[in-house]
Structure formats: structure tokens, C-alpha cells
Design a protein around this motif. Structure first.
Motif, mmCIF file in Angstrom:
data_model
loop_
_atom_site.group_PDB
_atom_site.id
_atom_site.type_symbol
_atom_site.label_atom_id
_atom_site.label_comp_id
_atom_site.label_asym_id
_atom_site.label_seq_id
_atom_site.Cartn_x
_atom_site.Cartn_y
_atom_site.Cartn_z
ATOM 1 N N LYS A 83 0.827 -1.195 0.000
ATOM 2 C CA LYS A 83 0.000 0.000 0.000
ATOM 3 C C LYS A 83 0.867 1.253 0.000
ATOM 4 N N GLN A 84 0.274 2.331 -0.442
ATOM 5 C CA GLN A 84 0.980 3.604 -0.461
ATOM 6 C C GLN A 84 1.108 4.160 0.957
ATOM 7 N N ASP B 211 -0.223 4.745 -7.182
ATOM 8 C CA ASP B 211 -0.787 5.358 -5.985
ATOM 9 C C ASP B 211 -1.925 6.324 -6.354
ATOM 10 N N TYR C 278 -6.198 2.926 -0.156
ATOM 11 C CA TYR C 278 -5.195 3.936 -0.499
ATOM 12 C C TYR C 278 -5.031 4.898 0.680
#
Length: 395
Positions: free
Chosen positions: A11-12, A49, A78
Motif C-alpha cells: 500500500k501507499q 498510488d 489507499y
């Protein structure tokens, strides 16, 4: 490093860019996503992203309420993403119950021939916000797909028509979903299942994202306004049952577009209200012109509240012991606040679609045997009121 290598998997992270400088009139610190002064975000290009996301939600209050789990899913998938919404004037009112939305703008998604000035102005607004992803629940043809394409978002995701009207739309969109019919709302609670399945997909070494339940947040200001309203009508906190779904031609009835037969005449509601024991029935009217009809059918000493916004309706339900309603937004708000409810439907199929897992949600779904809501079995509704007995003990 929880899910994999930096910039490529997992994940970002939260947005590393510095905040805008409100004291600088020239906005030197306001940059598009991925163009930080110090370091450009490689994850924005490599991993995909999403720092800013825009959702275009078609429909009214009911359809926008059911989109809340999708917004929460985007926030979970996100981290740090900023979510904006374009919705109709009625649909925008729902977002005072959602803390995950940054801005909610009014835009009539359903209009076929928008004003050229408003159209170009909205495109300019979308372009200036530098969105990484734009999602749309309106069935797109070439015209709506062009609108999404001109927003300059990197990912353009939308439903498309399940017929020839979708010709050419796929060329301008990054991802498309083809529903089974022309009305998404007919699928009930899971009307956005295709979009949710795509957003929650496992990718970049991140497992499938779980879909959150429908939740709403009620502000202190809303609570105070609604408390004054129902106190003036003679009701007390935790001592009344909300009755919603009175037949009216008002746009504030908050019913679903997937269920046209979802309102009952006041005469039937009066018969149902007479069997309520231990609590005070509180009638919600969508327009002041209905007040006289309610007083004539139920009595002048009845409790009546005029409410048109989903925020005030949610606050009213939150202070009640339960809800008796047809297939309106009151049903979903009661489930979101975990309040006992009795839901009246025109058929068993509608009940299964709009309230899946009714027992887990403390909801009793009662359907008409003739396929017409007006023929609902009032005795069955009276027998189902035992669900409020637990709330009486708590109160």
C-alpha cells in the motif's frame, strides 16, 4: 515494507508533500501530485498510488448512502487519499454524514444537455484538482465518457450502458463495468458490487481488501437541532418509534430508484401506529402539506416532525428505540446506527435485495403477498413489534 519492496508493492504511504502555505498569496507550495519539491513520488507512476480521487454518484439520497462503503473501501485501500464527490443537489445532502469526503459539489449527472458554461466550468474545476482516479456510477455513453476523459485523471473508471449506447465509451475509459440492466438501483444493497470487486482486488502483493459495512457519522450540531424538533412534537429521547414512508409527491421521500412501490398511505400507517405499546409513534413528513392529513388520520395530539435531509433523519433515528419504514433511506440509516427496524416491502425479492442478512441487522422484513405494498399484512407488522421490547429494557 509490510507488503513488499518500496514503490513497487504494498500500500501507499501518507502523502509526503508539505501542506499548502495559507499565508503565501502566490501558492509556491501548491504542486500537482507526484511533483514534490524534494522528491517525486515513484510510487505514483510505478505502483499506481492514488492521492486524490473523485467519485461521480448518480441518483438521490438512497443511492449516495449505499455508496458510503465504497468510499470507506477507497480510504482503506489507499491510505491518505483525499476523496471528493460530484452528486445531485439531493444526493449531496447525504455527505454531511460522511467524514471521509473532503469536498462535495453539486452536479446534475442525469442531465442530457447541460448548460455549456456550467459544463466547461466543471471540467476546469476537475482538471485543476489533479485527480489520479475518477469513478462514476452513471451509465456512460460516448458523451459521459468524454466528460470523464477531459478531467485529465490518470484512471477513468465507470459503468457503461449494456447496449449499443456504450459504443465508443470504452476507448476513453481505463476500466468499464457492464451492468445487467439500465437501472443499477434494482440490484439493491449490492448495486455497486462490480465496482467494489475491482477496487478491492488483490494487487501489488496486497491481499483483497475487505468491504466495510455501511456506517454514518452524526455531528453534535445535527443532534441538537433534531432534539429540539422532536421535543417540540412531544416525544422524548429513547421513548419513540420513527415511522417513515408516508405517501407523498415530495422529492424528500428518500426512496430508492430501484423500488417504485415504496410508500404507504397515512390511513395504513395510522392503523399500524395504534398497535404500538410502550412507545410514542413519531411520524416523519417530507412536506408540511402532509401535516394536516396526518393529524386528521391519527389525531391532533400525535407527534409529527418535518424532516427533509438525511442528516436530520439519521439523528432522529439515533435517538429512537427503532424504526418502522418502507424501502426508504430510513431503513439503511437504521441499519447503519444498529437500531431495530421493521421494513415493509412489496415483495420478498425486494426484501432480500435491499436488506441482505436482515436478522444480523436486527431487521424484520415483511413483504406483501400480492406484490403490491398497499396490501401489506398489518397483523404481521403488529406481531413484529416484539423486536422493540429489548430497546424498552435498555431505555
Amino acid at each position: 515494507m509490510e507488503y513488499g519492496s518500496l514503490y513497487f508493492e504494498g500500500k501507499q504511504d501518507e502523502d509526503p508533500r508539505p501542506p499548502d502555505d495559507p499565508t503565501n498569496p502566490y501558492g509556491f507550495l501548491k504542486f500537482p501530485p507526484g511533483y514534490n519539491v524534494e522528491v517525486a513520488s515513484l510510487g505514483l507512476k510505478v505502483r499506481g498510488d492514488v492521492r486524490r480521487c473523485c467519485v461521480v454518484v448518480a441518483g438521490g439520497v438512497y443511492e449516495n448512502l449505499l455508496f458510503f462503503p465504497v468510499i470507506q473501501l477507497i480510504k482503506d485501500r489507499y491510505p491518505g487519499v483525499q476523496v471528493d464527490v460530484l452528486a445531485s443537489a439531493r444526493g449531496k445532502q447525504a455527505y454531511e454524514l460522511n467524514k471521509n469526503v473532503r469536498w462535495a459539489d453539486v452536479w446534475d449527472v442525469e442531465q442530457d444537455f447541460p448548460d455549456p458554461g456550467e459544463y466547461t466550468d466543471m471540467i476546469g474545476i476537475l482538471k485543476s484538482r489533479y485527480y489520479d482516479m475518477i469513478l462514476s456510477t452513471k451509465l456512460a455513453g460516448l458523451g459521459h465518457a468524454s466528460f470523464l476523459f477531459m478531467s485529465s485523471a490518470r484512471d477513468r473508471v465507470s459503468y457503461v450502458y449494456p447496449n449499443v449506447n456504450a459504443a465508443g465509451a470504452g476507448l476513453l475509459l481505463s476500466q468499464t463495468f457492464t451492468p445487467s440492466g439500465l437501472n443499477l438501483s434494482e440490484a439493491g444493497y449490492h448495486m455497486y458490487e462490480q465496482m467494489i470487486d475491482w477496487l478491492a482486488r488483490p494487487t501489488f502483493n496486497v491481499p483483497r481488501q475487505p468491504v466495510p459495512p455501511l456506517k454514518v457519522s452524526i455531528s453534535k450540531k445535527l443532534r441538537e437541532v433534531v432534539q429540539e424538533k422532536y421535543a417540540n412534537s412531544g416525544a422524548e429521547k429513547n421513548k419513540y418509534v420513527v415511522i417513515h414512508g408516508i405517501e407523498s409527491d415530495s422529492a424528500a421521500s428518500m426512496r430508492s430508484r430501484g423500488d417504485s412501490d415504496s410508500l404507504l398511505p397515512i390511513q395504513i400507517w395510522a392503523e399500524i401506529a395504534q398497535s404500538i405499546r410502550g412507545f410514542r409513534p413519531l411520524f416523519v413528513i417530507p412536506h408540511e402539506k402532509e401535516r394536516e392529513d396526518v393529524e386528521e388520520a391519527v389525531g391532533e395530539d400525535s407527534s409529527i416532525v418535518f424532516i427533509t435531509t438525511p442528516g436530520q433523519l439519521a439523528a432522529l433515528i439515533n435517538d429512537s428505540v427503532g424504526v418502522i419504514t418502507t424501502n426508504t433511506a430510513a431503513l439503511q440509516l437504521a441499519n447503519a446506527r444498529e437500531k431495530p427496524s421493521i421494513a415493509l416491502f412489496s415483495s420478498e425479492e425486494k426484501g432480500r435485495l435491499f436488506v441482505p442478512g436482515a436478522e444480523e441487522k436486527k431487521c424484520v422484513a415483511i413483504s406483501s403477498k400480492t406484490g403490491r405494498l398497499i396490501d401489506i399484512d398489518v397483523e404481521a407488522v403488529k406481531n413484529a413489534m416484539q423486536i422493540f421490547e429489548g430497546s424498552l429494557a435498555i431505555a
